[in-house]
Each structure stands twice: as C-alpha cells, then as structure tokens.
Write a protein that holds these residues in place. Structure first.
Motif, mmCIF file in Angstrom:
data_model
loop_
_atom_site.group_PDB
_atom_site.id
_atom_site.type_symbol
_atom_site.label_atom_id
_atom_site.label_comp_id
_atom_site.label_asym_id
_atom_site.label_seq_id
_atom_site.Cartn_x
_atom_site.Cartn_y
_atom_site.Cartn_z
ATOM 1 N N ASP A 111 -78.106 33.749 16.117
ATOM 2 C CA ASP A 111 -77.288 33.120 17.168
ATOM 3 C C ASP A 111 -77.069 31.653 16.852
ATOM 4 O OD1 ASP A 111 -76.844 35.248 18.757
ATOM 5 O OD2 ASP A 111 -78.279 34.730 20.318
ATOM 6 N N LEU A 112 -78.188 30.997 16.526
ATOM 7 C CA LEU A 112 -78.113 29.550 16.308
ATOM 8 C C LEU A 112 -77.189 29.202 15.153
ATOM 9 C CD1 LEU A 112 -81.743 28.243 16.775
ATOM 10 C CD2 LEU A 112 -79.727 27.597 18.061
ATOM 11 N N SER A 116 -73.320 29.147 16.706
ATOM 12 C CA SER A 116 -73.207 27.717 17.005
ATOM 13 C C SER A 116 -72.449 26.957 15.925
ATOM 14 C CB SER A 116 -74.587 27.121 17.200
ATOM 15 O OG SER A 116 -75.265 27.070 15.985
ATOM 16 N N THR A 119 -68.422 27.752 16.084
ATOM 17 C CA THR A 119 -67.730 27.230 17.272
ATOM 18 C C THR A 119 -67.661 25.703 17.226
ATOM 19 O OG1 THR A 119 -69.864 27.412 18.373
ATOM 20 C CG2 THR A 119 -68.244 29.105 18.896
ATOM 21 N N PRO A 179 -62.837 27.781 21.058
ATOM 22 C CA PRO A 179 -63.146 28.659 19.931
ATOM 23 C C PRO A 179 -63.469 30.092 20.350
ATOM 24 C CG PRO A 179 -64.978 27.177 20.360
ATOM 25 C CD PRO A 179 -63.879 26.776 21.286
ATOM 26 N N VAL A 180 -63.753 30.293 21.649
ATOM 27 C CA VAL A 180 -63.974 31.669 22.135
ATOM 28 C C VAL A 180 -62.901 31.908 23.202
ATOM 29 C CG1 VAL A 180 -65.732 33.309 22.941
ATOM 30 C CG2 VAL A 180 -66.457 31.170 21.862
ATOM 31 N N VAL A 184 -66.593 36.265 26.449
ATOM 32 C CA VAL A 184 -67.031 37.591 25.990
ATOM 33 C C VAL A 184 -66.774 38.542 27.156
ATOM 34 C CG1 VAL A 184 -68.770 36.706 24.392
ATOM 35 C CG2 VAL A 184 -69.414 37.213 26.734
ATOM 36 N N HIS A 186 -66.912 40.723 30.329
ATOM 37 C CA HIS A 186 -67.851 40.853 31.446
ATOM 38 C C HIS A 186 -67.531 42.152 32.180
ATOM 39 C CE1 HIS A 186 -69.556 36.648 31.616
ATOM 40 N NE2 HIS A 186 -68.615 36.538 30.694
ATOM 41 N N THR A 246 -64.319 26.530 29.010
ATOM 42 C CA THR A 246 -64.422 26.828 27.575
ATOM 43 C C THR A 246 -65.760 27.478 27.218
ATOM 44 O OG1 THR A 246 -63.209 24.775 27.363
ATOM 45 C CG2 THR A 246 -64.036 25.738 25.319
ATOM 46 N N GLY A 248 -67.514 29.348 29.446
ATOM 47 C CA GLY A 248 -67.810 30.343 30.462
ATOM 48 C C GLY A 248 -68.335 29.665 31.718
ATOM 49 N N ALA A 260 -73.857 21.708 21.987
ATOM 50 C CA ALA A 260 -72.509 21.648 21.402
ATOM 51 C C ALA A 260 -71.793 20.359 21.795
ATOM 52 C CB ALA A 260 -71.700 22.862 21.863
#
Ligand code: HEM
Length: 311
Positions: A111-112, A116, A119, A179-180, A184, A186, A246, A248, A260
């Motif tokens: 994940d990291l 990260s 993004t 960037p997302v 995601v 829901h 951005t 969520g 970030a």
C-alpha cells in the motif's frame, strides 16, 4: 528499507517500471470493475498482465522482508541496524499476542509503496506542469517562497502553513487532476434518498470526483488552473467539503491524506525554492501537453521533462 539503490539507476528503473506498469494495468482493468456491464470493453489479457505484475511486486516485498528477518535472526540481540519502519513493524509482529502478521506487513508495504508513490508523484507532476504552463503563477509562488524563506533558507515543514499561495496550488491541483478519479467503489448499506433519487441497498456507488472538480455549477472557469480561487476560501480536501473530495470522505477516506498533502507541499516548495526550471528540448512552456492519458488513471499523457537550474 531500501528497495532501490539511489545510485543504481538500473535497479531504480526496474522497480519504477514495475510500479507504474502495475498501476497502468490496474487502471485499464477498472472499467469492468466499476461498470460490470462494460466489462467486455476491457482489454483482453489486462487482468492476467496485472496479476503477473502484482505477483512480481509481491515477490520483491516478500524478498525484502525475508532478507531483513534473516539478518535479524543471524544477529543475536539485533540492535535495529536500520531502525526503520520495517524494523518497527517486525518488532510489532513479534510482540506477544500480536495480531499483526508478517502478511499484514507485506500488504502495508505494498500500500505504502504502490498506492502512495503513484498518486503523490502524479499530482506533483501535474502541479509542476501547470505552473510551468502559467509563468505568472510560477513567479507568484516563487516570490512567496523568497519572501518567507529569504535568500539562503531551507524549506522546513513549519513554513508550509504560512504559504497560502503554495497551499492554494495544492488544492487546485487536487481539484483538476485527482489521481483516483472515481475514488474506489462503495456499496450502499441501506436504501438511501439522495438528490431525489433512491440508491437501493447493496448498489455499487461510484463517485466521479474528476467531474465534480470540473462542474461549472460549482467552479468558475472549471477547466482553468486558478489557485487564486482558494485564497481566502474555506474549502478544503479533508472530507467535509463535498465539492473537493479528492481523498474521499467518511470512514474510508484515504488514510494517507496527511502524508500526501505534506509531501506534495514540501517537495513542490523545495523544487521551486532551490531551482529555476526550463522545459527540456527548448520547448516553449506554453506548448506543454496538458492532456491526461487514456484509461482511468489520471497521469499525464506525456511525461513532463524539465531541466533544473540551481538558483
Ligand atoms: C495525492 C495523493 C493521494 C490521493 C489523491 C489519494 C486518494 C485516495 C482515495 C480517493 C482513496 C479511496 C477513498 C474512498 O474509499 O473513497 C484512497 C484510499 C487509500 N489510500 Fe490514498 N491517496 C493518496 C495518497 C496516499 C498515500 C500517501 C497513502 C499511504 C501512505 C495512501 C494510502 C491509501 C490506502 C491504504 C487507501 C485504502 C483505504 C481503505 O480502503 O480504507 N494514499 N486514497
């Protein structure tokens, strides 16, 4: 934990290609994942390719953890030679009755490093591209930095909150180049009435933050990069202003938000304070290509190539 050797360009390029390739393939995958009916449009083989890249990344992180465990085991009373995040996580795994496993460490590192890096790097590239494209805005932020830090200063984290224009640039970059772009997916826990519509229980909900960021009912000149719109404005990206989500919002808001935003401002401030920049190949900055790539990831279609000139 060093996954790349700063001085070993080849090793760095291999890792970078793995990460960007994985993100690109995953972005291609997403159409069917977000809109199952459109799954037939997904590129054949994309899922297999992404799985393959995932397996390679998994092996890199698994290998790094294995190597560290071996090193720790080979030295009785290991005194945290690296004393880095990996050592702390492994200590945590080893704690009596710890529910945190080696597999959790691996997932956390994936994940990291994967979520990260891509993004944050993408938004930084966009921020620099927009500034290069707008020399007056570039000049304005450099002046703000000069006034705040003086001639021979160093950018410190404590400076950042005192740089309103730099912070406005960050928000404007997050608005225009999330960037997302679809967050995601829901799922509604129960029937919900929303703006005159019923979202039935279990429906998949996709939030298009890209189009919210460019909605002319919310933003004046929505397609134009104007950090000034955020000066003196309360609007923030921390999840309570729905025009700028951005990262969520709510329980599943991005946990990397504080990291970030600090990384973005700190790196951008450092790049702008310590260097002047010109576009490579003698290109006129006005001609920088500001289009997004195809697919659902919001990276630049053409990478930004800049040449630093030490101030
Ligand atoms: C500009 C940088 C970033 C942006 C725009 C961003 C955006 C997002 C978004 C939109 C989500 C989904 C939120 C939702 O469910 O609606 C998310 C999830 C997540 N992000 Fe980020 N992110 C960024 C950087 C990071 C960083 C630096 C980290 C880690 C250090 C990180 C870790 C995660 C994780 C672990 C999740 C999944 C959380 C969950 O499923 O509950 N992100 N991010």
């Amino acid at each position: 934990m060093d996954l790349v050797d700063y001085y070993d360009n080849e090793k760095f390029e291999v890792f970078k290609d793995m990460v960007t390739g994985f993100v690109e393939d995953s972005a291609m995958l997403r159409l069917g994942d977000f809109f199952p009916l459109l799954g037939f449009l997904d590129s054949p083989g994309a899922r297999a390719r992404a799985k393959n890249r995932y397996a390679k990344l998994y092996a890199v992180f698994d290998g790094a953890i294995e190597e560290r465990i071996r090193l720790r085991d080979s030295k009785p009373g290991y005194s945290q030679e690296f004393n880095d995040a990996l050592d702390s996580l492994l200590d945590f795994v080893n704690e009596e009755s710890s529910e945190f496993s080696r597999h959790d460490v691996l997932m956390l590192l994936m994940d990291l490093f994967v979520v990260s890096i891509e993004t944050t790097a993408s938004t930084l590239e966009w921020g620099m591209a927009e500034l290069m494209h707008s020399p007056t805005k570039l000049h304005k932020v450099k002046e703000e930095l000069q006034q705040s830090l003086g001639k021979n200063g160093e950018v410190e984290e404590s400076h950042i909150s005192k740089l309103p224009y730099l912070n406005a640039i960050m928000k404007e970059t997050f608005r225009l180049h999330p960037p997302v772009p679809l967050l995601v997916p829901h799922k509604a826990n129960e029937d919900v009435e929303l703006g005159g519509f019923t979202v039935p229980k279990n429906a998949q909900v996709v939030v298009n933050v890209w189009s919210i960021g460019r909605d002319s009912h919310i933003w004046a000149n929505p397609n134009s990069f104007e950090p000034e719109r955020f000066l003196g404005s309360e609007i923030d990206f921390k999840g309570s202003h729905f025009e700028l989500i951005t990262f969520g919002s709510g329980r599943r808001i991005c946990p990397g938000l504080p990291l970030a935003s600090r990384t973005f401002t700190f790196i951008l401030a450092s790049l702008l304070y310590h260097f002047n920049w010109k576009v490579a190949n003698e290109m006129n900055p006005e001609n920088i290509d500001l289009s997004h790539n195809r697919g659902l990831s919001m990276n630049k279609a053409q990478p930004l190539l800049l040449v630093p000139i030490k101030v």
